[in-house]
Design a protein around this motif. Sequence first.
Motif, short mmCIF file in Angstrom:
data_model
loop_
_atom_site.label_atom_id
_atom_site.label_comp_id
_atom_site.label_asym_id
_atom_site.label_seq_id
_atom_site.Cartn_x
_atom_site.Cartn_y
_atom_site.Cartn_z
N ASN A 1 0.75 -1.29 0.09
CA ASN A 1 0.01 0.10 0.07
C ASN A 1 0.61 1.27 0.03
OD1 ASN A 1 0.39 0.86 2.82
ND2 ASN A 1 -0.18 -1.03 3.28
N ASP A 2 0.36 2.34 -0.05
CA ASP A 2 0.76 3.51 0.15
C ASP A 2 1.17 4.34 1.26
OD1 ASP A 2 0.74 3.47 -3.03
OD2 ASP A 2 -0.97 4.56 -3.12
N THR B 1 9.89 -2.34 -1.80
CA THR B 1 8.55 -2.37 -1.27
C THR B 1 8.45 -2.69 0.12
OG1 THR B 1 8.10 -4.57 -1.89
CG2 THR B 1 7.32 -2.92 -3.39
N TYR C 1 -4.08 7.22 4.95
CA TYR C 1 -4.96 6.28 4.81
C TYR C 1 -6.36 6.67 5.43
CZ TYR C 1 -7.80 2.09 6.38
OH TYR C 1 -8.69 1.34 6.58
N SER D 1 -7.98 8.33 2.63
CA SER D 1 -8.58 7.52 1.42
C SER D 1 -10.03 6.95 1.80
CB SER D 1 -7.45 6.47 1.33
OG SER D 1 -7.55 5.42 2.35
N LYS E 1 4.45 11.04 5.28
CA LYS E 1 3.07 10.75 4.91
C LYS E 1 3.12 9.04 5.00
CE LYS E 1 1.68 14.77 2.27
NZ LYS E 1 0.83 15.12 0.99
N THR E 2 3.97 8.59 5.56
CA THR E 2 4.01 7.20 5.84
C THR E 2 4.21 6.72 7.22
OG1 THR E 2 6.22 6.82 4.94
CG2 THR E 2 4.78 6.43 3.63
#
Length: 546
Positions: free
Chosen positions: A235-236, A246, A362, A365, A482-483
């Motif tokens: 996921n992002d 990843t 998240y 989203s 942002k993660t």
Amino acid sequence: MKYTTLTLLGLILMMSCKVKEEKQAPSSRPKLVVGIVVDQMRYDYLTRFYNKYGDGGFKRMMNEGFNCKNNHYNYIPTYTGPGHASIYTGTTPKYHGIIGNNWYDKTIKQSVYCAGDTSVQSVGTLEKSGQMSPHRLKTTTFADENRLFTQMQGKTIGVSIKDRGAIMPAGHTANAAYWFQGKDEGKWISSTYYMNELPVWVNDFNAEHSVSKYLTEWNTFYDIETYAESGDDLNDFEGGFKGKETATFPYQLDVLKDSNGGYDILKSTAYGNSLIADFAIAALKGEQLGQDDITDVLTVSFSSTDYIGHNFGVNSKEIEDTYIRLDKDLERFFQALDAQVGKNNYTVFLTADHAAVNVPAYLQSVKIPAGYLDNAKTRTKFNAFMEQTFKASDLVENVSNNQIFLNREKIKAMGLELEDVQEAIVNELIAYDHVDKVYSATTMGTTEFSEGIEALLQRGYNQKRSGDVIVVSDPAYISYPKTGSTHGSGFSYDTHVPLLFFGHGIAHGETIKKTEITDIAPTISALLGINFPNGAIGQPLEFVLN
């Protein structure tokens, strides 16, 4: 034999006093108290992953002990240093003084670390990472009070990968605190505050339990397809490790090690918790804890859960697997306690130093209000305001921990009133995007708040150490990449943490009555029949004690 009325009355009184004395006689004390802190553990990790847990870890505590389901932090900021200090002192940063992991010291005009102490030296390493002590902690812990009560005969040992996670709980009088030195060393260290050299058992552990064995493949404990309690693996919203494209399972730790801080990579994997459990078990044996009737204290903080949460977020497969594996480590640890100390001879509590927010990206989203603060834009706008309003660019000394520290000498020299400057800043900042509340030090010192975010701010505000202006952002708006996830606020996603008790003197049950983190130390103190920590504001949880 004949008795006069007076004699009979005297006998009755004597018997009554004897019964009263027997009723008031202190109950037997546990041989060992074990305090467990799981760094960044949200309460819902108990319930979300419940079906993945075995019977010997978290579930053993819930099934045999007492579960406080509505347990919260009662102050801001919810960080690691303040959290560990508050759990064991029974008070908040307002009194114990640990207002952050780092903070700006208004006296020496520079940032300080909560456990940093240049007056002591490292033990077990040549690096400065051992120059640590509890000297900035202003109050006692229940471990300190137990040491005083037992005439320093009851031992206290602190264990954590993080120095502050070992030092703050153990308090000022600890026999030892140990933390992990990663990088190219991979061993447990301490400081001269506690000792001049490591004990034989620690040297043996460092030599015989090479941390290289933990540098293996990190894959999911169960089939990843069964991990329905967390989001997609790809996921992002996750950070991951350098050298891997990843943030997805599996992770070859021996390959990734050199690009990710050497042995420090273990801190950000589930195996970091296994390392802590192994060392805590070695401490049980090496220090002969719980082997007599004088109560000892062992504090254990599982830190890897925090590093993983920061990296991957609270909804990640990595977090789910970490808690599944931690459950196994807790089971091993409890089995060691059974064997070494004996069932019902020890008391355990488990909680967290704070929780964490879902990754705001998240949340966005799925259409939940959340986001990221534009600090550069805010800084530019605020600096322009200060120049225009006060014709000076150096009235702010420091901005940290959502607080503004003013240059009080400059303000006085300019003939300005400190309170006026504070209030002007409050009125300016409250109009900025995603700023929810702003309060001045003057307000914190002159107005008593009994509820809401304001009360949490006040309990975290230390008049001597905290800043001139405190800023609260909107819910789920953070200063962070942002993660990954972070923490620090007074919202429930940061304050709601587990509180489990089990073992000697603990009742079986559960409650949804609100409890607070500052209640833990008074509860353990009441169980032991010792004085409460000297700054304690919490109350013993009577329903927990059997």
